[in-house]
Motif scaffolding. Sequence first.
Motif, PDB file in Angstrom:
ATOM      1  N   PHE A 421       0.808  -1.287  -0.098  1.00 44.52           N
ATOM      2  CA  PHE A 421      -0.009   0.210   0.007  1.00 44.52           C
ATOM      3  C   PHE A 421       0.699   1.260   0.073  1.00 44.52           C
ATOM      4  N   GLY A 422       1.896   1.124  -0.841  1.00 51.05           N
ATOM      5  CA  GLY A 422       2.872   2.486  -0.943  1.00 51.05           C
ATOM      6  C   GLY A 422       3.676   2.740   0.332  1.00 51.05           C
ATOM      7  N   LYS A 423       3.594   1.828   1.562  1.00 48.83           N
ATOM      8  CA  LYS A 423       4.335   1.967   2.587  1.00 48.83           C
ATOM      9  C   LYS A 423       5.501   0.913   3.036  1.00 48.83           C
ATOM     10  N   SER A 424       6.623   1.208   3.537  1.00 48.97           N
ATOM     11  CA  SER A 424       7.669   0.092   3.870  1.00 48.97           C
ATOM     12  C   SER A 424       7.430  -0.087   5.130  1.00 48.97           C
ATOM     13  N   GLU A 425       7.856  -1.278   5.447  1.00 44.91           N
ATOM     14  CA  GLU A 425       7.818  -1.654   6.713  1.00 44.91           C
ATOM     15  C   GLU A 425       9.202  -2.580   7.198  1.00 44.91           C
ATOM     16  N   ILE A 426       9.640  -2.448   8.119  1.00 46.47           N
ATOM     17  CA  ILE A 426      10.922  -2.970   8.485  1.00 46.47           C
ATOM     18  C   ILE A 426      10.770  -3.873   9.857  1.00 46.47           C
ATOM     19  N   SER A 427      11.091  -5.135   9.987  1.00 48.86           N
ATOM     20  CA  SER A 427      10.947  -5.969  11.192  1.00 48.86           C
ATOM     21  C   SER A 427      11.918  -7.126  11.261  1.00 48.86           C
ATOM     22  N   ALA A 428      12.551  -7.394  12.459  1.00 52.88           N
ATOM     23  CA  ALA A 428      13.119  -8.370  12.831  1.00 52.88           C
ATOM     24  C   ALA A 428      12.889  -9.380  13.916  1.00 52.88           C
ATOM     25  N   ALA A 429      13.461 -10.375  13.659  1.00 50.41           N
ATOM     26  CA  ALA A 429      12.897 -11.701  14.664  1.00 50.41           C
ATOM     27  C   ALA A 429      14.078 -12.406  14.811  1.00 50.41           C
ATOM     28  N   GLN A 430      13.795 -13.140  16.096  1.00 52.28           N
ATOM     29  CA  GLN A 430      14.915 -14.307  16.217  1.00 52.28           C
ATOM     30  C   GLN A 430      14.270 -15.562  16.165  1.00 52.28           C
ATOM     31  N   GLY A 431      14.987 -16.729  15.801  1.00 54.51           N
ATOM     32  CA  GLY A 431      14.162 -17.982  15.690  1.00 54.51           C
ATOM     33  C   GLY A 431      15.015 -19.130  15.903  1.00 54.51           C
ATOM     34  N   ASP A 432      14.596 -20.234  15.826  1.00 54.34           N
ATOM     35  CA  ASP A 432      15.209 -21.400  16.075  1.00 54.34           C
ATOM     36  C   ASP A 432      15.593 -21.966  14.835  1.00 54.34           C
ATOM     37  N   GLY A 433      16.746 -21.270  14.110  1.00 57.02           N
ATOM     38  CA  GLY A 433      16.890 -21.488  12.862  1.00 57.02           C
ATOM     39  C   GLY A 433      16.687 -20.342  11.854  1.00 57.02           C
ATOM     40  N   PRO A 434      17.245 -20.373  10.692  1.00 55.32           N
ATOM     41  CA  PRO A 434      17.029 -19.268   9.781  1.00 55.32           C
ATOM     42  C   PRO A 434      15.563 -19.127   9.182  1.00 55.32           C
ATOM     43  N   VAL A 435      14.890 -20.231   8.944  1.00 56.45           N
ATOM     44  CA  VAL A 435      13.556 -20.295   8.185  1.00 56.45           C
ATOM     45  C   VAL A 435      12.457 -19.959   9.485  1.00 56.45           C
ATOM     46  N   HIS A 436      12.640 -20.313  10.529  1.00 54.37           N
ATOM     47  CA  HIS A 436      11.836 -19.971  11.674  1.00 54.37           C
ATOM     48  C   HIS A 436      11.839 -18.485  12.007  1.00 54.37           C
ATOM     49  N   ALA A 437      12.975 -18.009  12.103  1.00 58.10           N
ATOM     50  CA  ALA A 437      13.212 -16.478  12.033  1.00 58.10           C
ATOM     51  C   ALA A 437      12.847 -15.662  10.904  1.00 58.10           C
ATOM     52  N   LEU A 438      13.091 -16.103   9.843  1.00 56.50           N
ATOM     53  CA  LEU A 438      12.460 -15.377   8.422  1.00 56.50           C
ATOM     54  C   LEU A 438      10.864 -15.604   8.566  1.00 56.50           C
ATOM     55  N   ASP A 439      10.370 -16.803   9.175  1.00 52.07           N
ATOM     56  CA  ASP A 439       8.646 -16.901   9.115  1.00 52.07           C
ATOM     57  C   ASP A 439       8.194 -15.637  10.259  1.00 52.07           C
ATOM     58  N   ILE A 440       8.835 -15.706  11.494  1.00 52.45           N
ATOM     59  CA  ILE A 440       8.412 -14.719  12.316  1.00 52.45           C
ATOM     60  C   ILE A 440       8.476 -13.216  11.743  1.00 52.45           C
ATOM     61  N   LYS A 444       5.428 -10.627  11.207  1.00 51.37           N
ATOM     62  CA  LYS A 444       5.565  -9.724  12.123  1.00 51.37           C
ATOM     63  C   LYS A 444       5.359  -8.299  11.081  1.00 51.37           C
ATOM     64  N   ALA A 445       5.963  -8.395   9.931  1.00 46.88           N
ATOM     65  CA  ALA A 445       5.966  -7.114   9.138  1.00 46.88           C
ATOM     66  C   ALA A 445       4.472  -7.087   8.471  1.00 46.88           C
ATOM     67  N   LEU A 446       3.954  -8.069   7.930  1.00 47.02           N
ATOM     68  CA  LEU A 446       2.598  -8.109   7.194  1.00 47.02           C
ATOM     69  C   LEU A 446       1.517  -7.930   8.262  1.00 47.02           C
ATOM     70  N   THR A 447       1.629  -8.256   9.474  1.00 47.35           N
ATOM     71  CA  THR A 447       0.461  -8.178  10.250  1.00 47.35           C
ATOM     72  C   THR A 447      -0.063  -6.728  10.454  1.00 47.35           C
ATOM     73  N   VAL A 448       1.058  -5.865  10.048  1.00 51.71           N
ATOM     74  CA  VAL A 448       0.704  -4.453  10.256  1.00 51.71           C
ATOM     75  C   VAL A 448      -0.457  -4.140   9.291  1.00 51.71           C
ATOM     76  N   PHE A 449      -0.118  -4.721   7.952  1.00 50.58           N
ATOM     77  CA  PHE A 449      -1.056  -4.324   6.951  1.00 50.58           C
ATOM     78  C   PHE A 449      -2.277  -5.330   6.607  1.00 50.58           C
ATOM     79  N   TYR A 450      -2.092  -6.422   7.277  1.00 51.46           N
ATOM     80  CA  TYR A 450      -3.006  -7.532   6.983  1.00 51.46           C
ATOM     81  C   TYR A 450      -3.228  -8.404   8.630  1.00 51.46           C
TER      82      TYR A 450
END
Length: 523
Positions: A421-440, A444-450
């Motif tokens: 929607f024309g806006k940037s969102e930055i988020s960071a997360a820790q996880g148990d492995g790279p895919v878990h962190a990426l998923d979180i 986290k970023a998308l929940t702002v919009f959806y």
Amino acid sequence: MKRIEIFDSTLRDGAQGEGISFSVEDKLSITAALDELGVSYIEAGNPGSNPKDLEFFTRATSLRHAKLCAFGSTRRHGIRVEDDKNVRSLEKTSTPAVAIFGKSWDLHVTDVIRTSLEENIAMIRETIAYFKSHGREVLFDAEHFFDGYAKNKTYALATLRAACEGGADVLCLCDTRGATYLTDINAAVMDVCRTFGKRLAIHCHNDTGMAVAGSMIAVDAGATQVQGTLLGIGERCGNANLATVIANLQTKRGFSCVPAEQLTKLTSTVRYVAETANVTLPGDAPYVGGSAFAHKGGMHIDGVMKLPRSFEHIDPETVGNERRFLLSEVSGRTTVLAAVQRIDPTLTKDSPEVKAVVARIKELEFEGYQFEGAQATVELLIRKVLGVYKPFFELEQYKIIGEQPPVGDKSDTAVIRLRAFGKSEISAAQGDGPVHALDIALKKALTVFYPAIKHVRLTDYKVRVMESRSATASKVRVLIETTDGTASWTTVGVSPDIIAASWIALVDSIEYKLTKDQPQKQL
């Protein structure tokens, strides 16, 4: 339609299954789901066994369809009913119904609870009479009835007679060891029906894989109530699977188990309870499994396309499920057409768009994709080829940072920057492995919009390394199963890089959810 009462014991018998544990909140939400489905009774626990069940009964409110039922034993031997602490706990619940279990196999009387046969009879009669005098509906669970009937029929029937003398409303015959053969269940149930003329219930365990069949046989023999658990979970090998029993009796035998309009909620209710119980619902579960109406063989698909009842015993929508055609490397245009027509019913087998979808599928399969178990990815692929797909967000950048040794159970950090929607969102997360962190981080970023994304979570993650002449050039195929607590779907990604393959599958899983939920809110 003749009414068959459904007595669900997921919250009591089901909780005795290995790996199953319900919080009070879990119990309350499952109770609401079962009540909405329209079962007759919900047995919610034993208030005398633990504080959690006691708290549940203090918080549970009145139900729309079902009667709430508390579970407990007869008084202990040598103790007056009114002095028995378990009886007092049951009395405090104030549920409209109570299920009282007592011994019907003389072996258990003499060798397990170690009292006299006469005292056991008195325990049954007096406990039931006590609750009847307090205005409660009483169901007597004749524990080990079929074993007792086989070894000492006279005594087993005497326990039922004592329950009747106490005023029991329902006699429940329990195949507690789950090993009674079907013909023996039939003969015993018919005998009890003739002898007592009471409302009769059947309660089968599944130790020999016959709990559902035994329940069906008992209904044919005269039982008017079936006890079990919605998912079939329970002690040892589980209990009679009520989802299967309900669908069988209602669609095959013409009985009314739940309100007709609620039968279409059977699949969604089962999946909700499975999610709450943290149980993986088998794909081949009758009626409600993801594969229950899935077709792969070419002849099968062709037959179903022409006449669904040629291969399907009921319309999937009857129980709230859906038909699926599995795409594989041998799929032709007929198979693809079925998937395409879900999006654009006007297309035919000879439409250029269908040919384009077939070509794209074969192209991706050559690259290592496998679509048989990834229907969500297939739908998105079709939308892209048909030109009706628009992304919900754009990735600007992601970064994965690994840490060794890990800090606690968090070994990786993911940082994501995306745009919607024309806006940037930055988020960071820790996880148990790279895919878990990426998923979180992604969610986290998308929940702002959806906001609906907050309910989405991964339930399965599989990686396969595909054969290659050079190990360093091998591709990986990542299959991800996702749920929002109501529905489940699977996506796939392929790349020489496991993170990139995972990202492809993750994005598809989110895009599919948003496409289903809110197709108009796209970029």
